[in-house]
Motif scaffolding. Sequence first.
Motif, PDB file in Angstrom:
ATOM      1  N   ARG A  93       0.831  -1.204   0.000  1.00  0.00           N
ATOM      2  CA  ARG A  93       0.000   0.000   0.000  1.00  0.00           C
ATOM      3  C   ARG A  93       0.866   1.254   0.000  1.00  0.00           C
ATOM      4  O   ARG A  93       0.620   2.204  -0.757  1.00  0.00           O
ATOM      5  N   LEU A  94       1.925   1.272   0.830  1.00  0.00           N
ATOM      6  CA  LEU A  94       2.814   2.434   0.892  1.00  0.00           C
ATOM      7  C   LEU A  94       3.547   2.654  -0.426  1.00  0.00           C
ATOM      8  O   LEU A  94       3.708   3.789  -0.885  1.00  0.00           O
ATOM      9  N   LEU A  95       4.002   1.572  -1.046  1.00  0.00           N
ATOM     10  CA  LEU A  95       4.710   1.699  -2.324  1.00  0.00           C
ATOM     11  C   LEU A  95       3.784   2.209  -3.428  1.00  0.00           C
ATOM     12  O   LEU A  95       4.197   3.011  -4.271  1.00  0.00           O
ATOM     13  N   ARG A  96       2.522   1.758  -3.434  1.00  0.00           N
ATOM     14  CA  ARG A  96       1.565   2.262  -4.433  1.00  0.00           C
ATOM     15  C   ARG A  96       1.326   3.766  -4.250  1.00  0.00           C
ATOM     16  O   ARG A  96       1.316   4.526  -5.214  1.00  0.00           O
ATOM     17  N   LYS A  97       1.134   4.202  -3.012  1.00  0.00           N
ATOM     18  CA  LYS A  97       0.891   5.623  -2.753  1.00  0.00           C
ATOM     19  C   LYS A  97       2.108   6.462  -3.130  1.00  0.00           C
ATOM     20  O   LYS A  97       1.969   7.543  -3.702  1.00  0.00           O
ATOM     21  N   ALA A  98       3.297   5.986  -2.796  1.00  0.00           N
ATOM     22  CA  ALA A  98       4.515   6.726  -3.134  1.00  0.00           C
ATOM     23  C   ALA A  98       4.692   6.808  -4.650  1.00  0.00           C
ATOM     24  O   ALA A  98       5.089   7.853  -5.180  1.00  0.00           O
ATOM     25  N   ASP A  99       4.386   5.728  -5.340  1.00  0.00           N
ATOM     26  CA  ASP A  99       4.519   5.713  -6.796  1.00  0.00           C
ATOM     27  C   ASP A  99       3.557   6.714  -7.439  1.00  0.00           C
ATOM     28  O   ASP A  99       3.932   7.444  -8.361  1.00  0.00           O
ATOM     29  N   ARG A 100       2.327   6.794  -6.931  1.00  0.00           N
ATOM     30  CA  ARG A 100       1.360   7.762  -7.460  1.00  0.00           C
ATOM     31  C   ARG A 100       1.810   9.194  -7.222  1.00  0.00           C
ATOM     32  O   ARG A 100       1.488  10.093  -7.984  1.00  0.00           O
ATOM     33  N   ARG A 101       2.555   9.440  -6.168  1.00  0.00           N
ATOM     34  CA  ARG A 101       3.026  10.798  -5.855  1.00  0.00           C
ATOM     35  C   ARG A 101       4.352  11.130  -6.530  1.00  0.00           C
ATOM     36  O   ARG A 101       4.908  12.196  -6.317  1.00  0.00           O
ATOM     37  N   GLY A 102       4.881  10.190  -7.306  1.00  0.00           N
ATOM     38  CA  GLY A 102       6.111  10.458  -8.031  1.00  0.00           C
ATOM     39  C   GLY A 102       7.375  10.072  -7.297  1.00  0.00           C
ATOM     40  O   GLY A 102       8.463  10.521  -7.653  1.00  0.00           O
TER      41      GLY A 102
END
Length: 145
Positions: A93-102
């Motif tokens: 979940r954290l990696l997905r959110k970080a990826d969406r934020r660049g």
Amino acid sequence: MRRELFESILNAVVNHDHYFARKIDVVGRQSPHQKLTSAFRMLANGCSLDSTDEYCRLAEATAIENLKCFCKAIEAIYGTTYLHKPNRENLKRLLRKADRRGFPSMIESLDCMHWDWKNCLTAWAGQFKDHHNKPTIVLEAVASY
């Protein structure tokens, strides 16, 4: 702090540790509200034990014991919820959110700042001086997003 949050923490601490239960002192009053307010004031504002005595009517020794018991209770109550290593699902979940934020592959970030400690105790001021000879403390924050 919202009243609901204060009452929630108060109930959790009172149910966890009998030290915070309502007790009658020599003057005929001492509630868990006094003890919790004293601990919050010392942690949030860096206020001295004397001001805790003036505001909450707690002696110096009681205020120190109160703060120690409060910190132990908070760690015991909320430690498993908020102070744990992320499991596999949390990491995804954290990696997905970080990826969406660049920020691909970012799990957490660490940030530090020097915070002026205007209510620093005189006895401690020499230990906490910054390069401007003002008492400061270093705040470290670890954030996932």
